[in-house]
Design an enzyme around this catalytic site. Structure first.
Site, PDB file in Angstrom:
ATOM      1  N   GLY A  53       0.770  -1.240   0.000  1.00  0.00           N
ATOM      2  CA  GLY A  53       0.000   0.000   0.000  1.00  0.00           C
ATOM      3  C   GLY A  53       0.803   1.293   0.000  1.00  0.00           C
ATOM      4  O   GLY A  53       0.227   2.365   0.178  1.00  0.00           O
ATOM      5  N   TRP A  55       2.290   2.923  -2.513  1.00  0.00           N
ATOM      6  CA  TRP A  55       1.908   3.839  -3.608  1.00  0.00           C
ATOM      7  C   TRP A  55       0.541   4.457  -3.317  1.00  0.00           C
ATOM      8  O   TRP A  55       0.313   5.639  -3.566  1.00  0.00           O
ATOM      9  CB  TRP A  55       1.879   3.095  -4.961  1.00  0.00           C
ATOM     10  N   ASP A  74      -5.388  -5.556  -5.466  1.00  0.00           N
ATOM     11  CA  ASP A  74      -4.249  -6.476  -5.358  1.00  0.00           C
ATOM     12  C   ASP A  74      -4.770  -7.863  -4.990  1.00  0.00           C
ATOM     13  O   ASP A  74      -5.870  -8.012  -4.446  1.00  0.00           O
ATOM     14  CB  ASP A  74      -3.261  -6.010  -4.279  1.00  0.00           C
ATOM     15  N   ASP A  93      -7.709 -10.841  -8.298  1.00  0.00           N
ATOM     16  CA  ASP A  93      -6.978 -10.683  -9.554  1.00  0.00           C
ATOM     17  C   ASP A  93      -7.598  -9.528 -10.348  1.00  0.00           C
ATOM     18  O   ASP A  93      -8.768  -9.601 -10.734  1.00  0.00           O
ATOM     19  CB  ASP A  93      -7.078 -12.013 -10.335  1.00  0.00           C
ATOM     20  N   ASP A 115       2.230  -1.095 -10.276  1.00  0.00           N
ATOM     21  CA  ASP A 115       3.503  -1.641  -9.804  1.00  0.00           C
ATOM     22  C   ASP A 115       3.358  -3.166  -9.720  1.00  0.00           C
ATOM     23  O   ASP A 115       4.155  -3.832  -9.067  1.00  0.00           O
ATOM     24  CB  ASP A 115       3.796  -1.037  -8.420  1.00  0.00           C
ATOM     25  N   LYS A 155       4.885  -0.967 -14.330  1.00  0.00           N
ATOM     26  CA  LYS A 155       6.155  -1.684 -14.140  1.00  0.00           C
ATOM     27  C   LYS A 155       6.227  -2.875 -15.098  1.00  0.00           C
ATOM     28  O   LYS A 155       5.216  -3.558 -15.323  1.00  0.00           O
ATOM     29  CB  LYS A 155       6.256  -2.193 -12.707  1.00  0.00           C
TER      30      LYS A 155
HETATM   31  C1  LIG Z   1       5.875  -4.861  -5.864  1.00  0.00           C
HETATM   32  S1  LIG Z   1       4.295  -5.236  -5.230  1.00  0.00           S
HETATM   33  C2  LIG Z   1       3.506  -3.676  -5.230  1.00  0.00           C
HETATM   34  C3  LIG Z   1       3.972  -2.719  -4.169  1.00  0.00           C
HETATM   35  C4  LIG Z   1       3.080  -1.519  -4.017  1.00  0.00           C
HETATM   36  N1  LIG Z   1       3.156  -0.646  -5.188  1.00  0.00           N
HETATM   37  C5  LIG Z   1       3.428  -0.698  -2.793  1.00  0.00           C
HETATM   38  O1  LIG Z   1       4.025   0.374  -2.972  1.00  0.00           O
HETATM   39  O2  LIG Z   1       3.105  -1.110  -1.691  1.00  0.00           O
HETATM   40  C6  LIG Z   1       3.535  -6.076  -6.575  1.00  0.00           C
HETATM   41  C7  LIG Z   1       2.116  -6.497  -6.286  1.00  0.00           C
HETATM   42  O3  LIG Z   1       1.483  -6.915  -7.505  1.00  0.00           O
HETATM   43  C8  LIG Z   1       0.437  -7.781  -7.104  1.00  0.00           C
HETATM   44  N2  LIG Z   1      -0.155  -8.485  -8.248  1.00  0.00           N
HETATM   45  C9  LIG Z   1       0.454  -9.345  -9.104  1.00  0.00           C
HETATM   46  N3  LIG Z   1      -0.420  -9.832 -10.011  1.00  0.00           N
HETATM   47  C10 LIG Z   1      -1.626  -9.253  -9.739  1.00  0.00           C
HETATM   48  C11 LIG Z   1      -2.923  -9.352 -10.313  1.00  0.00           C
HETATM   49  N4  LIG Z   1      -3.178 -10.156 -11.364  1.00  0.00           N
HETATM   50  N5  LIG Z   1      -3.928  -8.626  -9.777  1.00  0.00           N
HETATM   51  C12 LIG Z   1      -3.696  -7.841  -8.703  1.00  0.00           C
HETATM   52  N6  LIG Z   1      -2.478  -7.694  -8.113  1.00  0.00           N
HETATM   53  C13 LIG Z   1      -1.453  -8.393  -8.618  1.00  0.00           C
HETATM   54  C14 LIG Z   1       1.102  -8.688  -6.076  1.00  0.00           C
HETATM   55  O4  LIG Z   1       0.165  -9.336  -5.267  1.00  0.00           O
HETATM   56  C15 LIG Z   1       1.986  -7.681  -5.310  1.00  0.00           C
HETATM   57  O5  LIG Z   1       1.372  -7.258  -4.119  1.00  0.00           O
END
Ligand SMILES: C[S@@+](CC[C@H](N)C(=O)[O-])C[C@H]1O[C@@H](n2cnc3c(N)ncnc32)[C@H](O)[C@@H]1O
Length: 200
Positions: A53, A55, A74, A93, A115, A155
Site C-alpha cells: 500500500g 503507492w 491487489d 486478480d 507496480d 512496471k
Molecule cells: C511490488 S508489489 C507492489 C507494491 C506496491 N506498489 C506498494 O508500494 O506497496 C507487486 C504487487 O502486484 C500484485 N499483483 C500481481 N499480479 C496481480 C494481479 N493479477 N492482480 C492484482 N495484483 C497483482 C502482487 O500481489 C503484489 O502485491
C-alpha cells in the site's frame, strides 16, 4: 561502496519505515511523479498491484492530497491502518472478470499506476513473460478506462517485451517512454513505462 544502489536501497527502506510507508517502493513513485507530473489533487487514480500500500498511501497524502479518489486492487489486502478515506480497495486478480467489472464501475480514471509484479521464480524467461502479460493487461484496461489526457505508469521486467508494450503506448499517448528510478535496486531488472497525455 557507500554510494552503491544497494546502500541507497537500504536507506530507502529505513526512510519508508520512518515515514510510515509499508514498502520502499514508495520512492519510485515519488521520483516518477517528480519527473513526469502524473497525478494532481482531485484526480481519480487506479492503483493496480497496490499491496502492501505504499503507492496508495503516497498518492493519498502527497499527490491527490486527500482530494479525489483512489481505487486500489491487489491479490493481497493492503497493509494500511487506517486505510485512507479516499481509498476503495478490492482484493483479487485485477484481470478476473469479477474484479475487472468492479474497476470499470469505479472508472474512468485520470491516472492508472501499476507496480504489479508476478511472484518471481528465478527463471528470467518465465518471470519476464508473466510481467509482460500483466503490463499488456494494464494497457488494455487503460485503453478503456483511462480518460483522454490521462497518464499511465506500468512496471515491467526487462526482457524484450517492453518494446512491444511501449510501441502500443506510443499510439495511445502524446508521449511514452521507459524510465528507471534511482530507487530501483541495482540488481533489479524492472523498469517503468510511462504514458503521458492520452490521445482522444
Ligand atoms: C511490488 S508489489 C507492489 C507494491 C506496491 N506498489 C506498494 O508500494 O506497496 C507487486 C504487487 O502486484 C500484485 N499483483 C500481481 N499480479 C496481480 C494481479 N493479477 N492482480 C492484482 N495484483 C497483482 C502482487 O500481489 C503484489 O502485491
Amino acid at each position: 561502496m557507500a554510494n552503491s544502489r544497494r546502500d541507497k536501497a537500504d536507506s530507502y527502506t529505513q526512510r519508508a519505515h520512518r515515514e510510515g510507508y509499508p514498502a520502499r517502493s514508495v520512492y519510485k513513485l515519488e521520483e516518477i511523479n517528480q519527473t513526469h507530473h502524473l497525478i494532481k489533487p482531485g484526480d481519480s487514480v487506479l492503483d493496480v498491484g497496490a499491496a502492501p500500500g505504499s503507492w496508495t498511501l503516497f498518492t493519498h497524502r502527497e499527490l491527490i492530497k486527500g482530494k479525489g479518489k483512489i481505487v486500489s486492487v491487489d491479490l493481497n489486502p493492503l497493509n494500511l491502518n487506517p486505510v485512507p478515506p479516499t481509498v476503495t480497495a478490492f482484493v483479487g486478480d485485477a484481470f478476473s472478470k469479477e474484479i475487472r467489472q468492479r474497476l470499470v464501475e469505479e472508472g474512468p480514471y485520470d491516472a492508472i499506476i501499476s507496480d504489479a509484479a508476478p511472484m518471481t521464480t528465478g527463471n528470467r524467461t518465465v518471470d519476464t513473460t508473466r510481467s509482460e502479460w500483466l503490463a499488456e493487461q494494464v494497457v488494455l484496461l487503460s485503453q478503456e478506462q483511462l480518460k483522454t489526457h490521462g497518464n499511465l505508469v506500468i512496471k515491467i521486467f526487462q526482457g524484450g517485451g517492453q518494446e512491444a508494450v511501449l510501441k502500443t503506448m506510443r499510439t495511445m499517448f502524446q508521449k511514452a517512454k521507459a524510465f528507471k528510478p534511482k530507487a530501483c535496486r541495482d540488481d533489479s531488472f524492472e523498469i517503468y513505462l510511462i504514458g503521458l497525455d492520452k490521445k482522444e
